[in-house]
Scaffold this active site. Structure first.
Site, PDB file in Angstrom:
ATOM      1  N   LYS A   1     -18.791  10.466  -4.396  1.00 17.52           N
ATOM      2  CA  LYS A   1     -18.097   9.805  -5.749  1.00 17.52           C
ATOM      3  C   LYS A   1     -17.232  10.480  -6.310  1.00 17.52           C
ATOM      4  O   LYS A   1     -17.272  11.702  -6.346  1.00 17.52           O
ATOM      5  CB  LYS A   1     -19.320   8.849  -6.443  1.00 17.52           C
ATOM      6  CG  LYS A   1     -19.887  10.032  -7.375  1.00 17.52           C
ATOM      7  CD  LYS A   1     -20.670   9.206  -8.459  1.00 17.52           C
ATOM      8  CE  LYS A   1     -21.806   9.940  -9.095  1.00 17.52           C
ATOM      9  NZ  LYS A   1     -22.660   9.358 -10.000  1.00 17.52           N
TER      10      LYS A   1
ATOM     11  N   TYR B   1      -2.598  26.863 -31.853  1.00 15.27           N
ATOM     12  CA  TYR B   1      -2.307  25.830 -32.530  1.00 15.27           C
ATOM     13  C   TYR B   1      -3.485  26.160 -33.785  1.00 15.27           C
ATOM     14  O   TYR B   1      -4.675  26.323 -33.406  1.00 15.27           O
ATOM     15  CB  TYR B   1      -2.637  24.409 -32.326  1.00 15.27           C
ATOM     16  CG  TYR B   1      -1.155  23.951 -31.433  1.00 15.27           C
ATOM     17  CD1 TYR B   1      -0.073  23.684 -32.038  1.00 15.27           C
ATOM     18  CD2 TYR B   1      -1.610  23.715 -29.945  1.00 15.27           C
ATOM     19  CE1 TYR B   1       0.969  23.436 -31.181  1.00 15.27           C
ATOM     20  CE2 TYR B   1      -0.429  23.291 -29.300  1.00 15.27           C
ATOM     21  CZ  TYR B   1       0.856  23.035 -29.759  1.00 15.27           C
ATOM     22  OH  TYR B   1       1.791  22.671 -28.904  1.00 15.27           O
TER      23      TYR B   1
END
Length: 472
Positions: free
Chosen positions: A83, A323
């Site tokens: 999956k 940042y």
């Protein structure tokens, strides 16, 4: 016969794939041919990061899991859970490697992936496929039934829709009844199971539905050393056995019972039943660090994530990085740009903060292996991870270390851990406050996937299923 080309011993020579003066922290990749070498070079030109998946390792991991199940004496088969694009490793290559390793079932959450496997030519003669997660009102149930794909049913509404599809198609739908043994997710509860039996009985007798299996999912089997969790798992097993009894009493004894995930496949041979469903183990990781290291179980991570450094420059002490000024350099140093960011799947939570940052907290960023003139070194993401990049504080001068733009660094691979300057996805998981599963399933497809040892693992008649440009 496939000729194998081996790159130089880059750890020793300090040379890289990128140029005669670049350093390389990655392993020496084995190329199957000149074409494989060219594919690698083109991938470096296309993007400054690459995912390398060793198909021989995937096959070996599955072989180890199959062997362990065989030793239990249960006679159980093994499903390769592929999956989520095979946990980010690539659906078709990983599925073929799983089958080469002895899996006789494949499992996908989404029908789209199940159908893709069948349409690729992986037919019922080679393996069964189970899918279990879908919007039943819109899912291509007719196509799934025609493709002989097994379907999970866990509600009365799903039973109704699957019945309608089976009648339209004119062939029985193979179903696995999902039951909730305490996980609290999909499946019939003990209280709703009688209603399910009332619907399933006549449909099974008529031949509209073929009740092939009964299954459930364990919640805490990955912590076998915690007594309360062992007791919880035992309670789930007892609940599962009661569901089996009730289904059998209703005249629909399941041919295939499956409950064991990777953790239970490794630690609970008593519940291998007729099928086990190892997922993370196939990709070389343990379900939870509390179980020890994957190597303890004969498993090895199959994926390496590497990148090539961008800008390298000197910064003075006290200089802000990224940042928010959450990281300030503690001394004169050099930094390097790692050109992967959260748009690539690098977790922003793996950012690095120091005590002088504006948050007032210390948090070690994700670990990165780089090569220096003095040998391998571990550095960390410094400051906040950005969309397309993050910054590494080299904690030294690049000119002294010999680190330069274009050097190949390794974010994680099949290493021994941070103490050996060989970070793994487990190490990144600790830095990001998550689990290894999320580290590699989140990697975006804009990072090229490249495959080692394809010719050694995949049958010649299946090689066309792989993109030739991805084969090393």
């Amino acid at each position: 016969m496939v000729r194998v080309w081996t790159m130089p011993a880059l750890f020793d020579s300090g040379l890289s794939h990128n140029g005669p003066m670049s350093l390389n922290a990655a392993p020496s990749w084995d190329f199957s041919s000149d074409a494989g070498r060219d594919n690698y070079e083109k991938a470096l030109e296309a993007y400054p990061g690459q995912v390398i998946v060793d198909l021989a390792t995937l096959k070996a991991n599955m072989g180890e899991l199959v062997s362990r199940v065989g030793e239990s004496g249960s006679g159980a088969q093994v499903m390769g859970v592929v999956k989520a694009d095979a946990y980010g490793h690539g659906l078709i290559p990983a599925a073929l490697a799983a089958l080469a390793g002895g899996a006789t079932w494949l499992g996908t959450a989404q029908p789209r992936e199940a159908l893709h496997l069948r349409r690729a030519g992986i037919g019922p003669d080679r393996c069964r496929i189970l899918t279990w997660m879908y919007n039943v009102d819109k899912a291509p149930l007719d196509d799934l039934i025609r493709a002989d794909i097994d379907l999970a049913v866990g509600s009365l509404h799903i039973i109704d829709r699957v019945e309608e599809a089976a009648r339209r198609v004119g062939m029985p739908a193979r179903i696995h009844v999902k039951v909730d043994t305490g996980f609290g997710r999909n499946g019939f509860t003990p209280q709703t199971f009688d209603s399910a039996l009332e619907e399933l009985g006549p449909l099974a007798a008529e031949g509209v539905l073929d009740v092939v299996g009964l299954f459930s999912h364990l919640a805490v089997a990955d912590m076998p050393d915690v007594p309360d969790f062992v007791a919880s798992t035992d309670a789930q097993i007892a609940s599962f056995e009661e569901f089996v009894r009730r289904l059998t009493a209703a005249g629909m004894r399941p041919m295939i019972r499956h409950l064991a995930n990777t953790a239970a496949t490794l630690s609970r041979p008593d519940i291998h039943y007729e099928l086990t469903r190892p997922g993370i183990g196939m990709y070389g990781y343990e379900p939870d660090p509390s179980m020890g290291r994957s190597a303890d179980y004969g498993l090895k991570p199959a994926m390496t994530l590497q990148a090539q450094l961008s800008t390298v420059k000197d910064l003075e002490a006290g200089h802000g990085v990224s940042y928010g000024r959450t990281y300030l350099t503690s001394s004169d140093t050099s930094t390097a740009i790692l050109p992967l960011g959260y748009a690539d799947g690098i977790h922003r939570s793996a950012s690095g903060f120091d005590v002088e940052g504006s948050t007032g907290t210390i948090h070690q960023g994700g670990p990165v292996r780089l090569m220096t003139k003095q040998g391998p070194r571990l550095v960390r993401v410094s400051g906040r991870v950005c969309m397309d990049q993050c910054v590494l504080d080299l904690e030294g001068k690049a000119v002294t270390l010999g680190v330069g733009e274009g050097d190949t660094v390794v974010l994680f691979g099949p290493g021994r851990g941070e103490s050996f300057c060989e970070p793994t996805a487990d190490d990144w998981a600790r830095a990001a406050g998550t689990i290894s599963y999320e580290i590699f399933t989140c990697l975006r497809n804009r990072i090229p996937r490249l495959y080692l040892h394809a010719f050694e693992v995949i049958r010649p008649e299946d090689m066309h299923l792989l993109d030739p440009a991805t084969i090393l």
